[in-house]
Motif scaffolding. Structure first.
Motif, PDB file in Angstrom:
ATOM      1  N   MET A   1     -46.152 -53.811  40.689  1.00  0.00           N
ATOM      2  CA  MET A   1     -47.477 -54.026  40.750  1.00  0.00           C
ATOM      3  C   MET A   1     -48.232 -52.787  40.063  1.00  0.00           C
ATOM      4  SD  MET A   1     -49.897 -55.881  41.787  1.00  0.00           S
ATOM      5  CE  MET A   1     -51.384 -56.043  42.242  1.00  0.00           C
ATOM      6  N   PRO A   2     -47.814 -51.404  40.508  1.00  0.00           N
ATOM      7  CA  PRO A   2     -48.224 -50.427  39.728  1.00  0.00           C
ATOM      8  C   PRO A   2     -48.273 -50.195  38.239  1.00  0.00           C
ATOM      9  CG  PRO A   2     -46.992 -49.459  41.633  1.00  0.00           C
ATOM     10  CD  PRO A   2     -46.781 -51.166  41.207  1.00  0.00           C
ATOM     11  N   VAL A   3     -47.119 -50.923  37.792  1.00  0.00           N
ATOM     12  CA  VAL A   3     -46.757 -51.107  36.305  1.00  0.00           C
ATOM     13  C   VAL A   3     -47.627 -51.818  35.457  1.00  0.00           C
ATOM     14  CG1 VAL A   3     -45.127 -51.732  34.377  1.00  0.00           C
ATOM     15  CG2 VAL A   3     -44.374 -50.377  36.652  1.00  0.00           C
ATOM     16  N   LEU A   4     -48.348 -52.983  36.191  1.00  0.00           N
ATOM     17  CA  LEU A   4     -49.058 -53.803  35.879  1.00  0.00           C
ATOM     18  C   LEU A   4     -50.654 -53.247  35.804  1.00  0.00           C
ATOM     19  CD1 LEU A   4     -48.341 -57.229  37.372  1.00  0.00           C
ATOM     20  CD2 LEU A   4     -47.731 -56.421  34.961  1.00  0.00           C
ATOM     21  N   LEU A   5     -50.965 -52.295  36.745  1.00  0.00           N
ATOM     22  CA  LEU A   5     -52.146 -51.710  36.621  1.00  0.00           C
ATOM     23  C   LEU A   5     -52.328 -50.712  35.590  1.00  0.00           C
ATOM     24  CD1 LEU A   5     -52.684 -51.078  40.501  1.00  0.00           C
ATOM     25  CD2 LEU A   5     -54.067 -52.744  38.736  1.00  0.00           C
ATOM     26  N   LEU A   6     -51.033 -49.808  35.328  1.00  0.00           N
ATOM     27  CA  LEU A   6     -51.099 -48.743  34.275  1.00  0.00           C
ATOM     28  C   LEU A   6     -51.175 -49.496  32.802  1.00  0.00           C
ATOM     29  CD1 LEU A   6     -48.154 -46.528  35.479  1.00  0.00           C
ATOM     30  CD2 LEU A   6     -50.683 -45.988  35.191  1.00  0.00           C
ATOM     31  N   LEU A   7     -50.611 -50.894  32.671  1.00  0.00           N
ATOM     32  CA  LEU A   7     -50.639 -51.508  31.449  1.00  0.00           C
ATOM     33  C   LEU A   7     -51.992 -52.146  31.529  1.00  0.00           C
ATOM     34  CD1 LEU A   7     -47.421 -53.648  31.604  1.00  0.00           C
ATOM     35  CD2 LEU A   7     -48.092 -51.907  29.774  1.00  0.00           C
ATOM     36  N   ALA A   9     -54.785 -50.657  32.508  1.00  0.00           N
ATOM     37  CA  ALA A   9     -55.644 -49.367  32.245  1.00  0.00           C
ATOM     38  C   ALA A   9     -55.528 -48.755  30.904  1.00  0.00           C
ATOM     39  CB  ALA A   9     -55.353 -48.333  33.078  1.00  0.00           C
ATOM     40  N   ALA A  10     -54.159 -49.130  30.192  1.00  0.00           N
ATOM     41  CA  ALA A  10     -53.844 -48.616  29.152  1.00  0.00           C
ATOM     42  C   ALA A  10     -54.406 -49.653  27.951  1.00  0.00           C
ATOM     43  CB  ALA A  10     -52.547 -48.527  28.641  1.00  0.00           C
ATOM     44  N   GLY A  11     -54.432 -51.053  28.289  1.00  0.00           N
ATOM     45  CA  GLY A  11     -55.085 -51.927  27.464  1.00  0.00           C
ATOM     46  C   GLY A  11     -56.607 -51.878  27.360  1.00  0.00           C
TER      47      GLY A  11
END
Length: 64
Positions: A1-7, A9-11
């Protein structure tokens, strides 16, 4: 889940970075379409252009 949030935010950051580099509009540009005359007019500086789509560049420097 944190990886998806980082992706995500980066997007979002990449999108805003891309939009800022591909748009030459300033904060003051306020384009309004005058359909009766077929032109776009900036309500801030009064610049006019004949185009089908809303202009993506500020024309204030061109008119000065």
């Amino acid at each position: 889940m944190p990886v998806l949030l980082l992706l995500l935010a980066a997007g979002v950051f990449a999108y805003f970075l891309w939009r800022s580099r591909h748009s030459g509009l300033t904060r003051d540009c306020r384009w309004r379409q005058d359909k009766s005359h077929g032109i776009w007019r900036c309500s801030f500086c009064g610049a006019e252009i004949t185009a089908l789509d809303q202009p993506l560049r500020c024309l204030k420097a061109r008119d000065a």
